[in-house]
Motif scaffolding. Structure first.
Motif, PDB file in Angstrom:
ATOM      1  N   PHE A  35       0.832  -1.205   0.000  1.00  8.14           N
ATOM      2  CA  PHE A  35       0.000   0.000   0.000  1.00  8.14           C
ATOM      3  C   PHE A  35       0.865   1.254   0.000  1.00  8.14           C
ATOM      4  O   PHE A  35       0.548   2.252   0.651  1.00  8.14           O
ATOM      5  CB  PHE A  35      -0.927  -0.013   1.216  1.00  8.14           C
ATOM      6  CG  PHE A  35      -1.750  -1.258   1.310  1.00  8.14           C
ATOM      7  CD1 PHE A  35      -2.863  -1.441   0.507  1.00  8.14           C
ATOM      8  CD2 PHE A  35      -1.374  -2.280   2.175  1.00  8.14           C
ATOM      9  CE1 PHE A  35      -3.618  -2.599   0.574  1.00  8.14           C
ATOM     10  CE2 PHE A  35      -2.123  -3.451   2.247  1.00  8.14           C
ATOM     11  CZ  PHE A  35      -3.248  -3.612   1.448  1.00  8.14           C
ATOM     12  N   ALA A  36       1.958   1.187  -0.739  1.00  2.78           N
ATOM     13  CA  ALA A  36       2.884   2.322  -0.846  1.00  2.78           C
ATOM     14  C   ALA A  36       3.492   2.333  -2.232  1.00  2.78           C
ATOM     15  O   ALA A  36       3.647   1.279  -2.866  1.00  2.78           O
ATOM     16  CB  ALA A  36       3.992   2.211   0.200  1.00  2.78           C
ATOM     17  N   PRO A  37       3.847   3.501  -2.750  1.00  2.00           N
ATOM     18  CA  PRO A  37       4.531   3.546  -4.054  1.00  2.00           C
ATOM     19  C   PRO A  37       5.885   2.868  -3.991  1.00  2.00           C
ATOM     20  O   PRO A  37       6.479   2.719  -2.913  1.00  2.00           O
ATOM     21  CB  PRO A  37       4.659   5.052  -4.324  1.00  2.00           C
ATOM     22  CG  PRO A  37       4.494   5.714  -3.000  1.00  2.00           C
ATOM     23  CD  PRO A  37       3.623   4.833  -2.178  1.00  2.00           C
ATOM     24  N   LYS A  38       6.376   2.449  -5.165  1.00  2.00           N
ATOM     25  CA  LYS A  38       7.622   1.685  -5.240  1.00  2.00           C
ATOM     26  C   LYS A  38       8.845   2.568  -5.461  1.00  2.00           C
ATOM     27  O   LYS A  38       9.949   2.200  -5.072  1.00  2.00           O
ATOM     28  CB  LYS A  38       7.535   0.656  -6.373  1.00  2.00           C
ATOM     29  CG  LYS A  38       6.303  -0.231  -6.320  1.00  2.00           C
ATOM     30  CD  LYS A  38       6.160  -0.937  -4.979  1.00  2.00           C
ATOM     31  CE  LYS A  38       4.902  -1.792  -4.945  1.00  2.00           C
ATOM     32  NZ  LYS A  38       4.659  -2.329  -3.583  1.00  2.00           N
ATOM     33  N   GLY A  39       8.671   3.700  -6.126  1.00  2.00           N
ATOM     34  CA  GLY A  39       9.801   4.560  -6.430  1.00  2.00           C
ATOM     35  C   GLY A  39       9.415   5.607  -7.451  1.00  2.00           C
ATOM     36  O   GLY A  39       8.229   5.781  -7.760  1.00  2.00           O
ATOM     37  N   VAL A  40      10.410   6.301  -7.984  1.00  2.00           N
ATOM     38  CA  VAL A  40      10.186   7.304  -9.019  1.00  2.00           C
ATOM     39  C   VAL A  40      11.079   6.995 -10.220  1.00  2.00           C
ATOM     40  O   VAL A  40      12.108   6.322 -10.089  1.00  2.00           O
ATOM     41  CB  VAL A  40      10.445   8.741  -8.525  1.00  2.00           C
ATOM     42  CG1 VAL A  40       9.512   9.095  -7.384  1.00  2.00           C
ATOM     43  CG2 VAL A  40      11.889   8.918  -8.104  1.00  2.00           C
ATOM     44  N   ASN A 177      12.594  12.347   0.051  1.00  2.00           N
ATOM     45  CA  ASN A 177      13.504  11.276   0.484  1.00  2.00           C
ATOM     46  C   ASN A 177      13.887  10.362  -0.674  1.00  2.00           C
ATOM     47  O   ASN A 177      15.057   9.980  -0.826  1.00  2.00           O
ATOM     48  CB  ASN A 177      12.848  10.473   1.598  1.00  2.00           C
ATOM     49  CG  ASN A 177      13.737   9.352   2.092  1.00  2.00           C
ATOM     50  OD1 ASN A 177      14.796   9.568   2.680  1.00  2.00           O
ATOM     51  ND2 ASN A 177      13.313   8.121   1.847  1.00  2.00           N
ATOM     52  N   THR A 178      12.917  10.025  -1.515  1.00  2.00           N
ATOM     53  CA  THR A 178      13.172   9.095  -2.618  1.00  2.00           C
ATOM     54  C   THR A 178      14.074   9.723  -3.673  1.00  2.00           C
ATOM     55  O   THR A 178      15.010   9.081  -4.170  1.00  2.00           O
ATOM     56  CB  THR A 178      11.839   8.643  -3.245  1.00  2.00           C
ATOM     57  OG1 THR A 178      11.037   8.022  -2.233  1.00  2.00           O
ATOM     58  CG2 THR A 178      12.077   7.657  -4.378  1.00  2.00           C
ATOM     59  N   ILE A 179      13.815  10.970  -4.032  1.00  2.00           N
ATOM     60  CA  ILE A 179      14.646  11.643  -5.027  1.00  2.00           C
ATOM     61  C   ILE A 179      16.091  11.753  -4.533  1.00  2.00           C
ATOM     62  O   ILE A 179      17.044  11.589  -5.300  1.00  2.00           O
ATOM     63  CB  ILE A 179      14.060  13.027  -5.365  1.00  2.00           C
ATOM     64  CG1 ILE A 179      12.742  12.855  -6.148  1.00  2.00           C
ATOM     65  CG2 ILE A 179      15.045  13.865  -6.176  1.00  2.00           C
ATOM     66  CD1 ILE A 179      11.932  14.121  -6.285  1.00  2.00           C
ATOM     67  N   ASN A 180      16.263  11.989  -3.252  1.00  2.00           N
ATOM     68  CA  ASN A 180      17.612  12.113  -2.692  1.00  2.00           C
ATOM     69  C   ASN A 180      18.332  10.778  -2.534  1.00  2.00           C
ATOM     70  O   ASN A 180      19.569  10.732  -2.607  1.00  2.00           O
ATOM     71  CB  ASN A 180      17.553  12.798  -1.324  1.00  2.00           C
ATOM     72  CG  ASN A 180      17.328  14.295  -1.412  1.00  2.00           C
ATOM     73  OD1 ASN A 180      17.747  14.942  -2.377  1.00  2.00           O
ATOM     74  ND2 ASN A 180      16.662  14.861  -0.425  1.00  2.00           N
ATOM     75  N   ASN A 181      17.580   9.689  -2.325  1.00  2.00           N
ATOM     76  CA  ASN A 181      18.223   8.449  -1.872  1.00  2.00           C
ATOM     77  C   ASN A 181      17.970   7.211  -2.715  1.00  2.00           C
ATOM     78  O   ASN A 181      18.581   6.170  -2.455  1.00  2.00           O
ATOM     79  CB  ASN A 181      17.778   8.163  -0.429  1.00  2.00           C
ATOM     80  CG  ASN A 181      18.210   9.240   0.538  1.00  2.00           C
ATOM     81  OD1 ASN A 181      19.398   9.467   0.727  1.00  2.00           O
ATOM     82  ND2 ASN A 181      17.243   9.933   1.131  1.00  2.00           N
ATOM     83  N   GLN A 182      17.098   7.277  -3.700  1.00  3.24           N
ATOM     84  CA  GLN A 182      16.823   6.084  -4.505  1.00  3.24           C
ATOM     85  C   GLN A 182      18.086   5.618  -5.224  1.00  3.24           C
ATOM     86  O   GLN A 182      18.848   6.415  -5.764  1.00  3.24           O
ATOM     87  CB  GLN A 182      15.721   6.380  -5.525  1.00  3.24           C
ATOM     88  CG  GLN A 182      15.352   5.181  -6.400  1.00  3.24           C
ATOM     89  CD  GLN A 182      14.132   5.461  -7.234  1.00  3.24           C
ATOM     90  OE1 GLN A 182      13.014   5.463  -6.726  1.00  3.24           O
ATOM     91  NE2 GLN A 182      14.317   5.727  -8.524  1.00  3.24           N
TER      92      GLN A 182
END
Length: 248
Positions: A35-40, A177-182
């Motif tokens: 129930f959460a997105p996987k990434g960008v 957070n995802t843009i910085n750390n994916q």
């Protein structure tokens, strides 16, 4: 302004879309909730080292096919004003929203981005409307229809924007957070190099609707007409942000 934006999309922010697109298997190795997105993923960046990502691919009125197996991905897109601290993204402030078609090829590729920027009009955007915060869109829905052989057919199941898995402040915090750390994992890739030049604006598509039985089984072909709208009115083709594309 759009040509100066970094353009990204969110993966897996709507129930069942990944299963219908046969992409759920691509994220089995990720430790994420159902129930959460996987990434960008990126689909346009003038600063990318990858030539195909430097091709501006957003159109207001047409979609140019380059090969088969392309489906509409009807979404809300938001243009955020970005701020940075110590070479990292620190904030995203909503500025505009629009209806968006993040059309995708249903082919096997190593990275999602390879399915996205497939021509100089592989994406579609409706009229931009000013936005101060995402909560202003709580009563808005996304709608999507395809016109083929003079028949208007529902292509995706309309839904409220507030029903995204991640939305509002939760989504914005997750995006930063995802843009910085994916990292380069599964079909995702490292986004950090794309913000090295600190783009002032970042356009982000928040996730595609689930498909109707027709939409799940039918790919686009030349002559189709695509309609996507983001509106809180009953007149879905003439209110809010609307997009019409002719498929070439």
């Amino acid at each position: 302004m759009l040509k100066e934006c970094l353009c990204l999309g969110v993966v897996g922010n709507v129930p069942n879309h990944l299963n219908q697109a046969n992409e759920a298997k691509d994220f089995c190795e990720l430790n994420t909730s159902d129930f959460a997105p996987k990434g960008v993923f990126p689909f346009y960046s003038k600063d990318s080292k990858k030539e195909f990502l430097r091709r501006f691919c957003i159109s207001e009125n047409e979609l140019i096919l380059d090969g088969d197996f392309v489906q509409i991905e009807p979404e809300l897109c938001v243009i955020f004003k970005a701020s940075y601290k110590d070479n990292e993204l620190s904030s995203l402030k909503p500025q505009y929203f629009a209806a968006f078609n993040d059309a995708s090829k249903r082919v096997n590729e190593e990275k999602i981005s390879l399915k996205k920027n497939f021509s100089n009009a592989s994406k579609g955007i409706g009229n931009l409307i000013a936005l101060n915060n995402l909560e202003e869109l709580n009563e808005y829905k996304i709608h999507c229809y395809l016109k083929r052989n003079n028949e208007l057919i529902k292509y995706a199941n309309e839904d409220y924007i507030k029903n995204y898995f991640y939305y509002s402040d939760t989504l914005i915090s997750w995006l930063i957070n995802t843009i910085n750390n994916q990292t380069d994992i599964a079909t995702l890739e490292n986004i950090k190099p794309l913000i090295a030049n600190k783009p002032e604006n970042i356009l982000i598509c928040l996730g595609a609707l689930s498909y109707t039985p027709f939409g799940e089984k039918h790919y686009l072909k030349s002559g189709d007409e695509i309609y996507v709208s983001v509106t809180n009115k009953d007149d879905i083709f003439n209110s809010g942000s609307t997009l019409k594309q002719i498929v070439r």
